[in-house]
Motif scaffolding. Sequence first.
Motif, PDB file in Angstrom:
ATOM      1  N   VAL A 117       4.716  10.634  -3.441  1.00 13.18           N
ATOM      2  CA  VAL A 117       5.400  11.432  -2.328  1.00 13.18           C
ATOM      3  C   VAL A 117       6.661  11.647  -2.631  1.00 13.18           C
ATOM      4  O   VAL A 117       7.250  12.947  -2.502  1.00 13.18           O
ATOM      5  N   ALA A 118       7.474  10.868  -3.588  1.00  9.74           N
ATOM      6  CA  ALA A 118       9.060  11.130  -3.789  1.00  9.74           C
ATOM      7  C   ALA A 118       9.092  12.401  -4.727  1.00  9.74           C
ATOM      8  O   ALA A 118       9.979  13.201  -4.740  1.00  9.74           O
ATOM      9  N   ALA A 119       7.874  12.367  -5.566  1.00 10.54           N
ATOM     10  CA  ALA A 119       8.093  13.681  -6.497  1.00 10.54           C
ATOM     11  C   ALA A 119       7.464  14.752  -5.916  1.00 10.54           C
ATOM     12  O   ALA A 119       7.718  16.075  -6.403  1.00 10.54           O
ATOM     13  N   SER A 122       2.138  14.979  -3.184  1.00 12.02           N
ATOM     14  CA  SER A 122       1.510  14.607  -2.079  1.00 12.02           C
ATOM     15  C   SER A 122       2.298  14.423  -0.808  1.00 12.02           C
ATOM     16  O   SER A 122       3.540  14.109  -0.932  1.00 12.02           O
ATOM     17  N   VAL A 123       1.726  14.456   0.424  1.00 10.11           N
ATOM     18  CA  VAL A 123       2.400  14.381   1.583  1.00 10.11           C
ATOM     19  C   VAL A 123       2.098  12.951   2.065  1.00 10.11           C
ATOM     20  O   VAL A 123       0.927  12.758   1.974  1.00 10.11           O
ATOM     21  N   PRO A 124       2.977  12.263   2.801  1.00  8.96           N
ATOM     22  CA  PRO A 124       2.582  10.763   3.226  1.00  8.96           C
ATOM     23  C   PRO A 124       1.596  11.159   4.503  1.00  8.96           C
ATOM     24  O   PRO A 124       1.790  12.005   5.311  1.00  8.96           O
ATOM     25  N   THR A 125       0.549  10.257   4.558  1.00 11.67           N
ATOM     26  CA  THR A 125      -0.237  10.150   5.749  1.00 11.67           C
ATOM     27  C   THR A 125       0.238   9.938   7.054  1.00 11.67           C
ATOM     28  O   THR A 125       1.516   9.586   6.782  1.00 11.67           O
ATOM     29  N   THR A 126      -0.490   9.940   8.076  1.00 12.28           N
ATOM     30  CA  THR A 126       0.146   9.617   9.362  1.00 12.28           C
ATOM     31  C   THR A 126       0.468   8.170   9.320  1.00 12.28           C
ATOM     32  O   THR A 126       1.508   7.473   9.870  1.00 12.28           O
ATOM     33  N   GLU A 150       0.703  -1.058   0.134  1.00 14.45           N
ATOM     34  CA  GLU A 150       0.137   0.018  -0.006  1.00 14.45           C
ATOM     35  C   GLU A 150       0.754   1.277   0.216  1.00 14.45           C
ATOM     36  O   GLU A 150       0.516   2.321  -0.691  1.00 14.45           O
ATOM     37  N   VAL A 151       1.902   1.363   0.726  1.00 15.41           N
ATOM     38  CA  VAL A 151       2.811   2.336   0.838  1.00 15.41           C
ATOM     39  C   VAL A 151       3.568   2.588  -0.542  1.00 15.41           C
ATOM     40  O   VAL A 151       3.899   3.573  -1.052  1.00 15.41           O
ATOM     41  N   ARG A 152       3.984   1.516  -1.245  1.00 20.91           N
ATOM     42  CA  ARG A 152       4.744   1.620  -2.426  1.00 20.91           C
ATOM     43  C   ARG A 152       3.916   2.068  -3.727  1.00 20.91           C
ATOM     44  O   ARG A 152       4.153   2.582  -4.610  1.00 20.91           O
TER      45      ARG A 152
END
Length: 165
Positions: free
Chosen positions: A13-15, A18-22, A5-7
């Motif tokens: 996120v890397a670009a 967006s910002v990673p969620t908690t 799910e994170v991948r």
Amino acid sequence: MKCDEVRERMPEVAAGFSVPTTDEGQHLEGCGQCAEQLKAMRSTMAVLDEWQAPEPSQYFDVRLQARLREEMTREEMAKQARWFQWFRRPVLAAALTVLLGVGAGVFFTRKSGITNHGQEASISITAPPGTAVGDLQTLDNNHEMYSDFELLDDLDLQQNVEANP
């Protein structure tokens, strides 16, 4: 949260889109493999941000226009070739039929001049009867019949000997 799910969201996120969620942030802190992959993706994105596309050649537009003209000409020629295609196929079929007919005719006419076992037919010329050559040919052609006459002669001799002791 699972690594898969994170991948899925990692390129965004890397670009920096967006910002990673908690939950994703907690997973990245706990999972060294995902954190390492995010770090590698961010460094790749940083290199891509620094890259500048090269300027096109000053002759690019000229070459592009020439290539477009060539393609248009090629397309027109292809249309003309397609127009003659309806004519070309029947003509080729007719030529092949004629060639096949001529070949069969030659084959069968040559075959009629050949007798059994591939030997060519011989032409015999007969000499007029009463000449030496004519008599020899007659003897040769009627050899079996003349050999039967010899048997009759032998029978006649035996009958004469028996009749006249």
